[in-house]
Scaffold this active site. Structure first.
Site, PDB file in Angstrom:
ATOM      1  N   THR A  26      43.901  40.553  47.388  1.00  0.00           N
ATOM      2  CA  THR A  26      42.466  40.688  47.603  1.00  0.00           C
ATOM      3  C   THR A  26      42.167  42.161  47.828  1.00  0.00           C
ATOM      4  O   THR A  26      43.057  42.928  48.186  1.00  0.00           O
ATOM      5  CB  THR A  26      42.024  39.920  48.870  1.00  0.00           C
ATOM      6  OG1 THR A  26      42.707  38.683  48.957  1.00  0.00           O
ATOM      7  CG2 THR A  26      40.537  39.660  48.884  1.00  0.00           C
ATOM      8  N   VAL A  40      38.509  27.487  44.635  1.00  0.00           N
ATOM      9  CA  VAL A  40      37.612  28.494  45.189  1.00  0.00           C
ATOM     10  C   VAL A  40      38.333  29.248  46.304  1.00  0.00           C
ATOM     11  O   VAL A  40      38.909  28.636  47.203  1.00  0.00           O
ATOM     12  CB  VAL A  40      36.326  27.845  45.741  1.00  0.00           C
ATOM     13  CG1 VAL A  40      35.426  28.902  46.375  1.00  0.00           C
ATOM     14  CG2 VAL A  40      35.588  27.104  44.632  1.00  0.00           C
ATOM     15  N   SER A  41      38.294  30.564  46.224  1.00  0.00           N
ATOM     16  CA  SER A  41      38.987  31.384  47.211  1.00  0.00           C
ATOM     17  C   SER A  41      38.100  31.669  48.416  1.00  0.00           C
ATOM     18  O   SER A  41      36.879  31.512  48.366  1.00  0.00           O
ATOM     19  CB  SER A  41      39.416  32.708  46.580  1.00  0.00           C
ATOM     20  OG  SER A  41      38.305  33.587  46.482  1.00  0.00           O
ATOM     21  N   THR A  49      42.037  39.101  54.000  1.00  0.00           N
ATOM     22  CA  THR A  49      43.007  39.036  52.915  1.00  0.00           C
ATOM     23  C   THR A  49      44.165  38.164  53.366  1.00  0.00           C
ATOM     24  O   THR A  49      44.392  37.987  54.558  1.00  0.00           O
ATOM     25  CB  THR A  49      43.490  40.441  52.513  1.00  0.00           C
ATOM     26  OG1 THR A  49      44.434  40.341  51.444  1.00  0.00           O
ATOM     27  CG2 THR A  49      44.148  41.164  53.681  1.00  0.00           C
ATOM     28  N   ILE A  66      46.545  34.403  52.486  1.00  0.00           N
ATOM     29  CA  ILE A  66      46.455  33.087  51.862  1.00  0.00           C
ATOM     30  C   ILE A  66      45.046  32.547  52.067  1.00  0.00           C
ATOM     31  O   ILE A  66      44.604  32.315  53.200  1.00  0.00           O
ATOM     32  CB  ILE A  66      47.480  32.118  52.476  1.00  0.00           C
ATOM     33  CG1 ILE A  66      48.909  32.629  52.264  1.00  0.00           C
ATOM     34  CG2 ILE A  66      47.310  30.717  51.880  1.00  0.00           C
ATOM     35  CD1 ILE A  66      49.375  32.619  50.830  1.00  0.00           C
TER      36      ILE A  66
END
Length: 309
Positions: free
Chosen positions: A169, A198-199, A218, A220
């Site tokens: 990220t 979706v993150s 940032t 997982i």
């Protein structure tokens, strides 16, 4: 108000796949220096955040924009969000393809009545804005995907990115001369994910800012979502916690829950912070006097806060 800023290029366990310590440091410090000069010229926090995210998205060593990882079907789908702390306004784009800078789409959505768009809706908005078509694929990411496909993706991204699986990220948090806060976050995803995933980068869980503090996360994505980390930290500061106390409490909880994540932040008083439960967070900041970074911090759960400059 003395302007401050902090950026990150991901989190995880290794710098080697990004070219090593000095390569990452040079990239992050160059961007921090450019952004600080913008702040000195009276640029607004939200504009500096967008510019910082653009620069990080354009650097192929980071998993956002150019250099994004491929999903399970071999396609690149990127997500980004932007939050203006002055207006408490969040906007985001989810799983967009074939544009250079997803953060620009998030910026355009700041003034839209529908401020978070995904997939086909986001693609249609890109066409309305007449954004140029751009292929963010790099040879390195394609070769990684092809190699792992030969192995049936059984290595679970072990050699795909420098970070642990799914932790790539970029993010920027800024406090400008007028005391305005803003935060932006962008990602290429975790790699080989199911189509439609979706993150956290497009959610308040991973990116949040008010007049009290701004946070970009940032790590997982699912761990960040489970902790609702960015919003949790900002709300704690809004409710009276110091930024240091908010980080201590939030990262103690994340450590107890065995999460793999990191965050950067600035509060309304100009206090800068970063924290992690993973081995490395690729963060750099300007404290008003000098540039610093987290690249050689000790491994494991760690928090840094301080009113610098």
């Amino acid at each position: 108000m003395q302007p401050k800023l902090i950026i990150h290029g991901g989190a995880g366990s290794s710098l080697e796949e990004k070219g090593g310590l000095e390569t990452v440091r040079k990239s992050l410090h160059r961007i921090v220096d450019e952004l600080h000069n913008l702040l000195l010229s009276d640029a607004k926090a939200i504009d500096v955040v967008v510019r910082g995210c653009q620069l990080l998205e354009d650097d192929p060593i980071f998993n956002a924009g150019t250099g994004s990882v491929l999903q399970s079907d071999g396609q690149i789908r990127m997500s980004a969000s932007l939050m203006d702390g002055l207006n408490n306004r969040f906007s985001g784009a989810i799983n967009v393809s074939r544009i250079k800078n997803p953060i620009e789409l998030a910026k355009a959505l700041q003034t839209s009545p529908d401020r978070v768009l995904s997939d086909n809706g986001a693609a249609e908005f890109v066409r309305e804005l007449q954004m140029p078509v751009y292929n963010p694929l790099t040879d390195k990411r394609l070769n990684e995907w092809l190699e792992d496909r030969k192995q049936g993706f059984s290595r679970k991204m072990a050699n795909v990115v420098a970070e642990s699986p799914g932790t790539g990220t970029i993010g920027v948090v800024v406090l400008d001369k007028e005391g305005r806060l803003a935060a932006g976050t962008s990602t290429g995803g975790k790699g080989f994910e199911k189509i439609g995933r979706v993150s956290d980068s497009a959610m308040p869980a991973g990116n949040y800012a008010t007049g009290s503090a701004g946070v970009s996360c940032t790590g997982i994505g699912e761990d960040i979502i489970d902790e609702c980390l960015a919003a949790k930290i900002v709300i704690r500061v809004t409710d009276g916690f110091s930024l240091k106390a908010a980080f201590e409490r939030s990262f103690a909880e994340a450590h107890e829950h065995q999460r793999d994540l990191g965050a950067i932040a600035i509060d309304a008083n100009g206090i800068i912070a970063w924290g992690k439960t993973c081995d490395v967070i690729l963060a750099a900041f300007h404290d008003g006097q000098k540039i610093g970074d987290s690249l050689e911090a000790a491994k494991g759960t760690l928090i840094f806060t301080g009113k610098l400059g």
